[in-house]
Structures are given as structure tokens and as C-alpha cells.
Write an enzyme that holds these catalytic residues in place. Structure first.
Site, PDB file in Angstrom:
ATOM      1  CD  GLU A   1      -2.799  -1.440   2.321  1.00  0.00           C
ATOM      2  OE1 GLU A   1      -2.796  -0.580   3.225  1.00  0.00           O
ATOM      3  OE2 GLU A   1      -3.508  -2.462   2.366  1.00  0.00           O
TER       4      GLU A   1
ATOM      5  CD  GLU B   1      -4.785  -7.887   1.470  1.00  0.00           C
ATOM      6  OE1 GLU B   1      -5.684  -7.178   1.958  1.00  0.00           O
ATOM      7  OE2 GLU B   1      -3.569  -7.635   1.608  1.00  0.00           O
TER       8      GLU B   1
END
Ligand code: 9MR
Length: 379
Positions: free
Chosen positions: A159, A266
Site C-alpha cells: 500500500e 485478499e
């Protein structure tokens, strides 16, 4: 003495073995996609616990790849400068070995779940670039080094991209202190620590055209600078309608065009109404709930089950179409009872984003994914 019935029984068993079809092998996620990609699950301390044989049994039967949902994050594995805690992480590796699952390491460098001391120097001042680089390298050496040869791939940097504005990168403490090249360093240190592990850049919301383009730019630059990156992890925290199938497919195609592995790291499908930006899985984001935002506390109704099943079937249709590029598809959790989406972005809701319900029973979405997996493949 009566004649022994044994020879007769033996004949019967042999005849049965010869003429009756073998019991059909149970169709599982790991079996129906075995020639396409591995199918993974993120487990947490609750699901991996010995006190939950249902959960561990289900995970081992259905999945052939394992990610620790939290237990390899910096805060958990390296809480203090001189203290590492490998107990929980070791348990994942042991479980995976026992059940012939690959292990995915999550994650080495992230702005979240990283203790404050990491970014501090002497006297509470911010660490210098050199101090932080050394700390990063030591951490990666210790963690990726410990699991060398046991972890198939690492989410090396998590991220790092921004969610808006002109800057490509998020202004995290890593970037503020080290500079934009903190990403290159993390990947080089990871390669040094475990030369055989695949190294991924991992992020959410990459189906958004702006963020996807920025990811391509970031990774292209890394490849030009000969930074050892092997793949891009698209987290895939989806909703029932957003992102569009077109954007999901384009993301895979654009990343594959860089010559990299694409990993879905995910996956889940949020089924609850929210007001914020649906592609934003930033853990720091919060929304206020009201009477309309938690509609399925008493169960997930059949029409919604069907919607979720269709959504998953469509998504897996794309993964199968791109099965030469998609290396792995990992679900972010086992059952609806323990998904992070019960608390995000609004706390205390009843979400239903996974293939198994709160009792770990398969939902129609599970059957739909299995059906997809049994369809003939197009060339
Ligand atoms: O699912 C994880 C949740 O249990 C944790 O509280 C949270 C903070 O560590 O992280 C969640 O997992 C995140 C993952 O590590 C990175 N991408 C977004 C995931 C959902 O927030």
C-alpha cells in the site's frame, strides 16, 4: 466347524473394487483450479487455533496456499527493537507444511501496524534516512531470512500508492524519512534475504484507472532500475457491483503485460451498503453507520446469496480467462464470522463477504465458484 465366510467376502470386495466406480473425489477449491492457479486463504489466530478443528480442517481441505492475516506484520513479529516474536508465524508455516500448502509472507514494509519506534531516532527525533534503511534491512533479514526456503512469496511493500492527488506515492513515514526509493531498497533487501522467494508489490484499489496507471508506472520504473520485483498483488477487496468486471480484467491484463505474475492477494466481496469510496480499503478509513447500513443481521437472504454467487462466478470467469497470468487467488478470511469487513469501514456490522458462512457451511457462492472451476477451459 462352519465353513469360513472369508473367501466369499474377499470375492465380493474384489468384484466391487473392479466394477463399482471409485467414490467421486470431493470437488474442492484447491482441486478444481489445480491446473490454473493456487487458491489461498488468510487465517488469523482464531481460525488457526487447535480449538477450531472445523476451521483448520476446512482450510486444509479447500486451500493450497496460506497467508497469515496479521501474524507476520511488523507490529506482531517485531514489537520492540530487540525483540522478535516468531511463535505465531511459525505455527502457520508448520500448518502449511503439514497440509501441503504454500506459505505467503504478509508483509515486510507497510505504513500501518508498524510500531512507532521504527520511525524514531535518538531523543524521540525522527529517524534519519540511514537509520531507517538499516532498520528496514535488519527486519527483512531477520524475518524473510528466518523463513527462507519456506515462504513461496512475500508482499514486500504494501500500500505505498496514494489514493488521490498529484503524488503517485502515499506520504508515509517510510517515504518521508527515506525518500521514494524506500521501495527499491525493500525489494533489494528481500532478495538478499531469500533469493528464491517471489517478491510482490501489493495494494488495494488497483482496479481504479488512476491508481492502476500509477502502479504500472511505479513497477515499470522498478523494472528499469533492475529492482527485483516478480509480481503485483491486487488485493481485490470488492463490492457487489464495484469495481466493474471490465476494470477487474483490465487490471490483470495491464499487470501481465509488464511480464509480471499477477496475484490476487485478499479477495472478498463486501455486501453491505456504505457511503464512502468503495475501492478504498485503507484500514484507517472510518464511516458512520445508521439504520440502513447493517441490513442482514438476521441472516443473508436467498436473493442476496444469489447475487453474491453470480458476482463470484463472474470474477472467477475472469481469473480463468487469464489463468496463464494469474498465479494465485487468495481469500481474505475463511468464514463470514471472522472477516475484517464486520468492522470496516463501519464498526460492529454483520457482513457476508466470503464463500463460507458463520458456521463455516458452504454458501451458494461456494457452489458457484466450484461450478466455474468444473467448466471446460477455453484454449
Ligand atoms: O484483515 C486484517 C485485520 O484483521 C487487521 O486488523 C488489519 C490491520 O492490521 O489488517 C487487515 O488486513 C489488511 C491487510 O493486512 C492489508 N490490506 C488490507 C487488509 C484489510 O484491512
Amino acid at each position: 466347524m462352519p465353513a469360513s465366510p472369508r473367501p466369499f467376502l474377499l470375492c465380493l470386495t474384489t468384484a466391487a473394487a473392479l466394477f463399482l466406480p471409485a467414490a467421486a473425489e470431493e470437488a474442492t477449491l484447491r482441486s478444481v483450479f489445480k491446473d490454473d492457479f493456487t487458491v489461498g486463504v488468510a487465517l488469523n489466530g482464531w481460525t488457526l487455533s487447535d480449538r477450531n478443528p472445523n476451521a483448520t480442517g476446512l482450510a486444509a481441505r479447500q486451500f493450497n496456499s496460506l497467508t497469515a492475516e496479521n501474524d507476520m506484520k511488523w507490529q506482531m513479529i517485531h514489537p520492540q527493537p530487540d525483540r522478535y516474536n516468531f511463535t505465531a508465524a511459525d505455527a502457520y508455516v508448520e500448518f502449511a507444511e503439514k497440509h501441503k500448502m504454500e506459505v505467503i509472507g504478509h508483509t515486510l514494509v507497510w505504513h500501518s501496524q508498524t510500531p512507532r519506534w521504527v520511525f524514531e531516532g535518538a531523543d524521540g527525533k525522527p529517524a534519519t534516512r540511514e537509520e531507517l534503511l538499516k532498520r528496514m534491512r535488519d527486519h527483512i533479514q531477520a524475518v524473510a531470512g528466518r523463513y527462507k526456503g519456506k515462504v513461496k512469496g512475500w508482499d514486500v511493500v504494501n500500500e505505498a500508492l496514494s489514493d488521490g492527488g498529484r503524488e503517485i506515492l502515499r506520504d508515509s513515514p517510510w517515504r518521508k524519512i527515506i525518500g521514494d526509493d524506500f521501495i527499491d531498497h525493500a525489494f533489494r533487501y528481500a532478495r538478499e534475504a531469500d533469493p528464491e522467494a517471489q517478491l510482490y508489490y501489493n495494494d488495494y484499489g488497483l482496479e481504479d484507472p488512476r491508481k492502476r496507471a500509477n502502479c504500472v508506472k511505479l513497477v515499470k520504473g522498478m523494472l528499469e532500475r533492475k529492482v527485483p520485483v516478480d509480481g503485483i498483488g491486487t488485493q481485490s477487496h470488492f463490492h457487489l457491483v464495484q469495481p466493474s468486471l471490465e476494470d477487474i480484467e483490465k487490471t490483470i491484463a495491464d499487470f501481465a503485460a509488464l511480464g509480471l505474475k499477477v496475484v490476487v492477494t485478499e479477495l472478498d466481496v463486501d455486501v453491505l451498503p456504505g457511503r464512502g469510496p468503495s475501492g478504498n480499503a485503507d484500514i484507517g478509513r472510518r464511516e458512520q453507520g445508521d439504520s440502513t447500513t447493517n441490513p442482514y443481521t438476521a441472516g443473508f437472504p436467498p436473493d442476496m446469496q444469489e447475487k453474491l454467487a453470480k458476482r463470484y462466478a463472474d470474477i472467477f470467469g475472469i481469473y480463468l480467462k487469464h489463468r496463464k497470468s494469474v498465479d494465485r487467488v487468495t481469500f481474505w478470511g475463511l468464514g463470514d464470522g471472522h472477516t475484517w469487513l464486520n468492522g470496516f469501514p463501519i464498526r460492529g456490522r454483520t457482513n457476508h463477504p466470503l464463500l463460507f458462512d458463520r458456521e463455516l457451511k458452504p454458501k451458494p457462492a461456494f457452489e458457484a465458484v466450484i461450478r466455474k472451476g468444473r467448466e471446460p477451459r477455453s484454449p
